[in-house]
Write an enzyme that holds these catalytic residues in place. Structure first.
Site, PDB file in Angstrom:
ATOM      1  N   ASP A  91       0.886  -1.172   0.000  1.00  0.00           N
ATOM      2  CA  ASP A  91       0.000   0.000   0.000  1.00  0.00           C
ATOM      3  C   ASP A  91       0.922   1.220   0.000  1.00  0.00           C
ATOM      4  O   ASP A  91       1.385   1.675   1.046  1.00  0.00           O
ATOM      5  CB  ASP A  91      -0.886  -0.048   1.242  1.00  0.00           C
ATOM      6  CG  ASP A  91      -1.855   1.122   1.313  1.00  0.00           C
ATOM      7  OD1 ASP A  91      -1.606   2.145   0.642  1.00  0.00           O
ATOM      8  OD2 ASP A  91      -2.857   1.022   2.039  1.00  0.00           O
ATOM      9  N   ARG A  94       0.034   4.459   1.974  1.00  0.00           N
ATOM     10  CA  ARG A  94       0.351   4.287   3.394  1.00  0.00           C
ATOM     11  C   ARG A  94       1.857   4.364   3.648  1.00  0.00           C
ATOM     12  O   ARG A  94       2.356   5.225   4.372  1.00  0.00           O
ATOM     13  CB  ARG A  94      -0.181   2.914   3.848  1.00  0.00           C
ATOM     14  CG  ARG A  94       0.034   2.571   5.302  1.00  0.00           C
ATOM     15  CD  ARG A  94      -0.071   1.058   5.519  1.00  0.00           C
ATOM     16  NE  ARG A  94       1.219   0.427   5.309  1.00  0.00           N
ATOM     17  CZ  ARG A  94       2.003  -0.062   6.268  1.00  0.00           C
ATOM     18  NH1 ARG A  94       1.601  -0.042   7.511  1.00  0.00           N
ATOM     19  NH2 ARG A  94       3.170  -0.596   5.977  1.00  0.00           N
ATOM     20  N   GLY A 118       4.068  -1.594  17.422  1.00  0.00           N
ATOM     21  CA  GLY A 118       3.555  -2.525  16.415  1.00  0.00           C
ATOM     22  C   GLY A 118       4.432  -2.440  15.175  1.00  0.00           C
ATOM     23  O   GLY A 118       4.004  -2.004  14.106  1.00  0.00           O
ATOM     24  N   GLU A 169       1.946  -3.262  26.099  1.00  0.00           N
ATOM     25  CA  GLU A 169       1.414  -3.127  27.458  1.00  0.00           C
ATOM     26  C   GLU A 169       2.187  -3.996  28.449  1.00  0.00           C
ATOM     27  O   GLU A 169       2.048  -3.832  29.662  1.00  0.00           O
ATOM     28  CB  GLU A 169      -0.071  -3.539  27.503  1.00  0.00           C
ATOM     29  CG  GLU A 169      -1.023  -2.616  26.757  1.00  0.00           C
ATOM     30  CD  GLU A 169      -1.120  -2.903  25.255  1.00  0.00           C
ATOM     31  OE1 GLU A 169      -0.358  -3.773  24.754  1.00  0.00           O
ATOM     32  OE2 GLU A 169      -1.945  -2.261  24.582  1.00  0.00           O
ATOM     33  N   GLU A 184       1.734   2.717  13.055  1.00  0.00           N
ATOM     34  CA  GLU A 184       0.689   2.625  12.032  1.00  0.00           C
ATOM     35  C   GLU A 184      -0.367   1.723  12.647  1.00  0.00           C
ATOM     36  O   GLU A 184      -0.302   0.511  12.535  1.00  0.00           O
ATOM     37  CB  GLU A 184       1.282   2.066  10.730  1.00  0.00           C
ATOM     38  CG  GLU A 184       0.378   2.290   9.550  1.00  0.00           C
ATOM     39  CD  GLU A 184      -0.784   1.327   9.504  1.00  0.00           C
ATOM     40  OE1 GLU A 184      -1.819   1.561  10.195  1.00  0.00           O
ATOM     41  OE2 GLU A 184      -0.654   0.320   8.807  1.00  0.00           O
ATOM     42  N   GLU A 193     -10.291  -2.904  15.534  1.00  0.00           N
ATOM     43  CA  GLU A 193      -9.165  -3.603  16.181  1.00  0.00           C
ATOM     44  C   GLU A 193      -8.548  -2.810  17.319  1.00  0.00           C
ATOM     45  O   GLU A 193      -7.717  -3.326  18.051  1.00  0.00           O
ATOM     46  CB  GLU A 193      -8.092  -4.045  15.175  1.00  0.00           C
ATOM     47  CG  GLU A 193      -8.670  -5.065  14.215  1.00  0.00           C
ATOM     48  CD  GLU A 193      -7.652  -6.000  13.619  1.00  0.00           C
ATOM     49  OE1 GLU A 193      -6.585  -5.515  13.233  1.00  0.00           O
ATOM     50  OE2 GLU A 193      -7.937  -7.199  13.570  1.00  0.00           O
ATOM     51  N   HIS A 333      -5.376   0.051   1.180  1.00  0.00           N
ATOM     52  CA  HIS A 333      -5.897  -1.256   1.607  1.00  0.00           C
ATOM     53  C   HIS A 333      -7.025  -1.112   2.623  1.00  0.00           C
ATOM     54  O   HIS A 333      -7.729  -2.072   2.908  1.00  0.00           O
ATOM     55  CB  HIS A 333      -4.764  -2.155   2.146  1.00  0.00           C
ATOM     56  CG  HIS A 333      -4.346  -1.815   3.542  1.00  0.00           C
ATOM     57  ND1 HIS A 333      -3.576  -0.709   3.847  1.00  0.00           N
ATOM     58  CD2 HIS A 333      -4.606  -2.420   4.726  1.00  0.00           C
ATOM     59  CE1 HIS A 333      -3.385  -0.665   5.154  1.00  0.00           C
ATOM     60  NE2 HIS A 333      -3.992  -1.693   5.708  1.00  0.00           N
TER      61      HIS A 333
HETATM   62  N1  SAH Z   1       4.566  -0.930  11.555  1.00  0.00           N
HETATM   63  C1  SAH Z   1       4.350  -1.976  10.561  1.00  0.00           C
HETATM   64  C2  SAH Z   1       3.180  -2.883  10.917  1.00  0.00           C
HETATM   65  C3  SAH Z   1       1.860  -2.187  11.108  1.00  0.00           C
HETATM   66  S1  SAH Z   1       0.525  -3.321  11.418  1.00  0.00           S
HETATM   67  C4  SAH Z   1       4.179  -1.335   9.209  1.00  0.00           C
HETATM   68  O1  SAH Z   1       3.919  -0.132   9.141  1.00  0.00           O
HETATM   69  O2  SAH Z   1       4.250  -2.037   8.195  1.00  0.00           O
HETATM   70  C5  SAH Z   1       0.334  -3.207  13.152  1.00  0.00           C
HETATM   71  C6  SAH Z   1       1.257  -4.132  13.924  1.00  0.00           C
HETATM   72  O3  SAH Z   1       1.075  -3.871  15.298  1.00  0.00           O
HETATM   73  C7  SAH Z   1       0.977  -5.609  13.754  1.00  0.00           C
HETATM   74  O4  SAH Z   1       2.156  -6.257  13.356  1.00  0.00           O
HETATM   75  C8  SAH Z   1       0.510  -6.098  15.104  1.00  0.00           C
HETATM   76  O5  SAH Z   1       0.928  -7.417  15.416  1.00  0.00           O
HETATM   77  C9  SAH Z   1       1.163  -5.088  16.037  1.00  0.00           C
HETATM   78  N2  SAH Z   1       0.475  -4.844  17.302  1.00  0.00           N
HETATM   79  C10 SAH Z   1      -0.851  -4.629  17.499  1.00  0.00           C
HETATM   80  N3  SAH Z   1      -1.120  -4.397  18.804  1.00  0.00           N
HETATM   81  C11 SAH Z   1       0.079  -4.469  19.451  1.00  0.00           C
HETATM   82  C12 SAH Z   1       0.453  -4.329  20.818  1.00  0.00           C
HETATM   83  N4  SAH Z   1      -0.451  -4.059  21.756  1.00  0.00           N
HETATM   84  N5  SAH Z   1       1.762  -4.484  21.141  1.00  0.00           N
HETATM   85  C13 SAH Z   1       2.686  -4.756  20.188  1.00  0.00           C
HETATM   86  N6  SAH Z   1       2.386  -4.904  18.884  1.00  0.00           N
HETATM   87  C14 SAH Z   1       1.093  -4.752  18.515  1.00  0.00           C
END
Ligand code: SAH
Length: 393
Positions: A91, A94, A118, A169, A184, A193, A333
């Protein structure tokens, strides 16, 4: 999903200028000036980008060799599914926006401590390291964290990026405060989510007093569309299935917002800003809200559905940057979120569809979202008033 025709390539500059949001993707690697004020330039570039051949948007799953995950692991850990990561990386609206924000604003990152919430494959951490960050903590809870470690190593950034596997957390950071939180976190309908809550938690726990959150603004918008053909195909289908009444499924389908791309020619009314969230200040409770709307018809038409979409912006950049997921912008996306109405509304130009939208995380499963729409039209050719409940899950 995604079977609508999306006329992004034929988007006229005129239309782009009329967008409710002026935020516009700019596929610009080198130039310092980007985005909002140059929306026409950005639009021309966005159109040119449509010539780029993109492979299968769903991505293809490649077996990870010595990966011992079962399909059940992938089900509960969908982010480590490579196809999912690939879809996000491909994407370009993004990923390039984040890249441009980071590379064109190196002054923000130089010698700073960054926390990537994340991190996924670690792409944003790599951008930050390349832009001169002193250190980047890349936190990722899914199995993709192992890959991120390898990626960081093989690209020679082990001394700058530390990948920490775990939930934000639950992990411990080797530093007390960070200067920048980047993430992101946006889901379908912005809030699906509920990852935003994890970012807010991180902000409250680790962000230094003068620290910044990227992105720091997110806005939700609403418009109304004509969608006879698709509603017939997706919803009315259940009225008579080979001679049998399956309307119980229709009721269920009506209550589930559909994530799909909407052609900008389907838009019947103005696009209204519903809510802007300031990620640097808001409380987690601010993801529950009720907001009024007034959608004024721009032509005589029928309305079959309301459509929600969002934009995000990075206001701490030298020049405002961001992107929109609206039907008049280049597709992402996230597509758009379509909420079908029970009534087919016959609306005349100038008439207003008014009402309110209530959004809240589901009480049992806070990753799901409950949406209630109240609407009424008191028009020349149609009078309707109704409350509808939707659940994104
Ligand atoms: N930063 C990457 C992925 C974004 S998708 C990019 O830009 O391509 C969001 C990611 O956050 C996912 O891989 C998911 O597993 C992670 N994630 C979601 N909640 C989370 C949390 N509480 N702690 C750590 N990782 C988390």
């Amino acid at each position: 999903m995604g079977r609508r025709k999306n006329n992004q390539t034929s988007m006229s500059l005129n239309n782009a200028q009329h967008q409710a949001t002026k935020i516009c993707f700019n596929d610009d690697d080198d130039e310092e000036n980007s985005n909002l004020d140059d929306s026409i330039v950005a639009t021309e570039k966005a159109i040119a980008m449509d010539d780029v051949t993109m492979s299968d948007p769903n991505g293809s799953f490649v077996d990870g060799g010595d990966d011992d995950n079962t399909s059940a692991d992938y089900y509960f850990d969908s982010y480590s599914h490579f196809g999912n990561m690939q879809e996000m990386l491909k994407d370009v609206v993004r990923t390039k926006t984040y890249q441009n924000v980071i590379f064109q604003n190196k002054f923000l990152f130089k010698d700073k401590i960054v926390l990537d919430v994340g991190a996924g494959t670690g792409i944003l951490s790599l951008f930050c390291a390349k832009a001169g960050a002193a250190h980047v903590y890349a936190v990722e809870c899914s199995h993709i964290a192992n890959m991120a470690k390898e990626i960081v190593e093989s690209n020679g950034y082990s001394n700058v990026i530390t990948v920490l596997k775990g939930k934000i957390e639950e992990i411990e950071l080797p530093v007390a405060k960070v200067d920048i939180i980047i993430s992101e976190w946006m889901g379908y309908f912005l809030l699906f989510e509920n990852m935003l809550n994890s970012v807010l938690y991180t902000r409250d726990k680790w962000l230094a007093n003068d620290g910044i959150v990227l992105p720091d603004k997110a806005s939700l918008y609403l418009t109304a569309i004509e969608d006879a053909e698709y509603k017939e195909d997706k919803i009315e289908f259940w009225n008579n299935v080979y001679g049998f009444d399956m309307t119980c499924i229709k009721k269920q389908a009506m209550g589930e917002p559909l994530v799909d791309t909407v052609d900008q020619n389907q838009i019947v009314t103005n696009c209204q800003l519903l809510k802007t969230m300031d990620i640097s200040k808001m409380a987690s409770g601010d993801t529950s809200f009720t907001v009024p709307f007034k959608l004024v018809a721009e032509r005589d038409d029928y309305i079959h559905a309301l459509v929600a979409y969002f934009d995000v912006s990075f206001t701490k950049c030298h020049k405002l940057m961001g992107f929109s997921t609206g039907p008049r912008s280049r597709a992402t996306h996230w597509k758009q979120t379509v909420l079908y109405l029970e009534d087919v509304l016959t609306i005349c130009q100038g008439e207003a569809l008014t009402g309110s939208m209530t959004v809240a995380p589901n009480k049992k499963n806070p990753r799901d979202i409950d949406i209630t729409i109240k609407y009424s039209l008191n028009g020349q050719r149609c009078v309707a008033s109704r409350t509808q409940h939707y659940k994104m899950r």
